[in-house]
Scaffold this motif. Sequence first.
Motif, short mmCIF file in Angstrom:
data_model
loop_
_atom_site.label_atom_id
_atom_site.label_comp_id
_atom_site.label_asym_id
_atom_site.label_seq_id
_atom_site.Cartn_x
_atom_site.Cartn_y
_atom_site.Cartn_z
N GLY A 130 0.81 -1.21 0.00
CA GLY A 130 0.00 0.00 0.00
C GLY A 130 0.85 1.26 0.00
O GLY A 130 2.08 1.20 0.05
N ASP A 131 0.17 2.41 -0.03
CA ASP A 131 0.89 3.69 -0.07
C ASP A 131 0.40 4.62 1.03
O ASP A 131 0.28 5.82 0.85
CB ASP A 131 0.74 4.35 -1.44
N GLY A 132 0.11 4.05 2.21
CA GLY A 132 -0.19 4.89 3.35
C GLY A 132 -1.66 5.01 3.69
O GLY A 132 -2.40 4.03 3.68
N VAL A 133 -2.10 6.24 3.97
CA VAL A 133 -3.44 6.49 4.51
C VAL A 133 -4.22 7.40 3.58
O VAL A 133 -3.68 8.37 3.03
CB VAL A 133 -3.34 7.13 5.91
N TYR A 134 -5.51 7.09 3.42
CA TYR A 134 -6.44 7.96 2.69
C TYR A 134 -7.58 8.34 3.62
O TYR A 134 -7.98 7.58 4.50
CB TYR A 134 -6.99 7.26 1.45
N LEU A 148 2.20 8.77 5.10
CA LEU A 148 2.68 7.45 5.56
C LEU A 148 2.87 6.49 4.39
O LEU A 148 2.60 5.29 4.49
CB LEU A 148 1.72 6.86 6.61
N ASP A 149 3.38 7.01 3.29
CA ASP A 149 3.53 6.26 2.05
C ASP A 149 4.28 4.94 2.21
O ASP A 149 3.94 3.94 1.58
CB ASP A 149 4.27 7.10 1.01
N PRO A 164 -12.64 13.02 16.17
CA PRO A 164 -12.18 12.41 14.91
C PRO A 164 -10.84 12.93 14.42
O PRO A 164 -10.30 12.39 13.45
CB PRO A 164 -13.31 12.77 13.94
N ASP A 165 -10.30 13.95 15.06
CA ASP A 165 -8.97 14.43 14.68
C ASP A 165 -7.87 13.53 15.23
O ASP A 165 -6.72 13.61 14.78
CB ASP A 165 -8.75 15.86 15.17
N ILE A 166 -8.20 12.71 16.23
CA ILE A 166 -7.21 11.80 16.80
C ILE A 166 -7.33 10.44 16.13
O ILE A 166 -8.35 9.75 16.25
CB ILE A 166 -7.41 11.67 18.32
N ILE A 167 -6.30 10.07 15.40
CA ILE A 167 -6.30 8.83 14.61
C ILE A 167 -5.02 8.06 14.92
O ILE A 167 -3.93 8.65 14.99
CB ILE A 167 -6.35 9.14 13.10
N GLY A 191 -4.93 13.64 10.55
CA GLY A 191 -4.10 12.97 9.54
C GLY A 191 -3.18 13.89 8.77
O GLY A 191 -2.43 13.42 7.91
N GLU A 192 -3.21 15.17 9.08
CA GLU A 192 -2.32 16.11 8.36
C GLU A 192 -0.86 15.83 8.70
O GLU A 192 0.02 15.91 7.83
CB GLU A 192 -2.68 17.55 8.73
#
Length: 340
Positions: A130-134, A148-149, A164-167, A191-192
């Motif tokens: 995979g290539d990280g997070v979407y 997080l590629d 929801p900002d805490i992931i 996720g920024e």
Amino acid sequence: MKTIKLLLLLLFISPLALQSQRRKNKVTEPTIKLEDSLFQGLKWRNIGPFRGGRSVASTGVVGQPMTYYMGTVGGGIWKTTDDGITWNNISDGFLKTATVGAISVSESNPNIVIAGMGEHAARGVMTSMGDGVYKSTDAGKTWKHMGLDETRHISDVIIDPTNPDIILISAQGAQYGPSSQRGIYKSIDGGETWENVLFIDNITGASALSMDMTNPTILYAAMWQHRRFPWTMESGGKNSGIYKSTDGGDTWKQLTEGLPKEMGKIGVSVSRANPERVFAVIEAEGEKGGVYRSDNAGKKWTLINKDRINITRSWYYMEIFADTQNENIVYVLNAPVTKS
């Protein structure tokens, strides 16, 4: 024909009229408790989508009982809003890789969906890395890449149920070679940006992550020392283990009492019905492998079931889920699905 149309119209209008009357009269529906025995005659069936391949990621949506998302290992992300009768691909044109390792919907804002890319079953015929997070902020209509590629294979995505900002994501990392992009990552800005909050070494990744949904600062992470070669698989070693954080992932402590000294792949799940109860399914040698349970929030563990059916083909599967309503119900996802 007119009679048939009239009957169909009545069938449609009657429930609506009844609901309106109930609301007007403030009629309270009786609570019905459904026992497992009522469902013994039902059988599992494939509800699609019939696209081939397999899936290691799916989730429902709190408050929307007919809506589900599924991440596949070769076909992107799919969504149903009618209990699986129909499915639609919602990621074509957005994802740069097709294999999804984990997917989660925010409990406090169901428009926010996070997908972690990369199949996490360490199979010899893995589709791709995979290539990280979407991230989607419109319930899957559009997706944005969030970094997080080079995590390659993501096993879990956890969203704080109140914010929801805490992931948090658990990254297994590259399968065929050492890499530093593995372990537990945390974002506090949706996720920024990401911080690697738990890293062991460059061949030990995170095979599972579980959050105490009654207290989101408490986390359990399963770390897995592993490496795949073209001709064999190395699974386990001194660096595999279960770790706990009580401050949202800022610091971690390894849990050891009652656990094997050397472990392979691990799945972990904390009960929402009783957060003192934590389950783990553990790959280990001989009769040390099986399902473990802690009744004091991870301080001490007990092997409660050593049936090897629960750890068959460990590095392919090894997932465990505590029921959200009943602390005594737990599911193990392995070659078969088992329930206690």
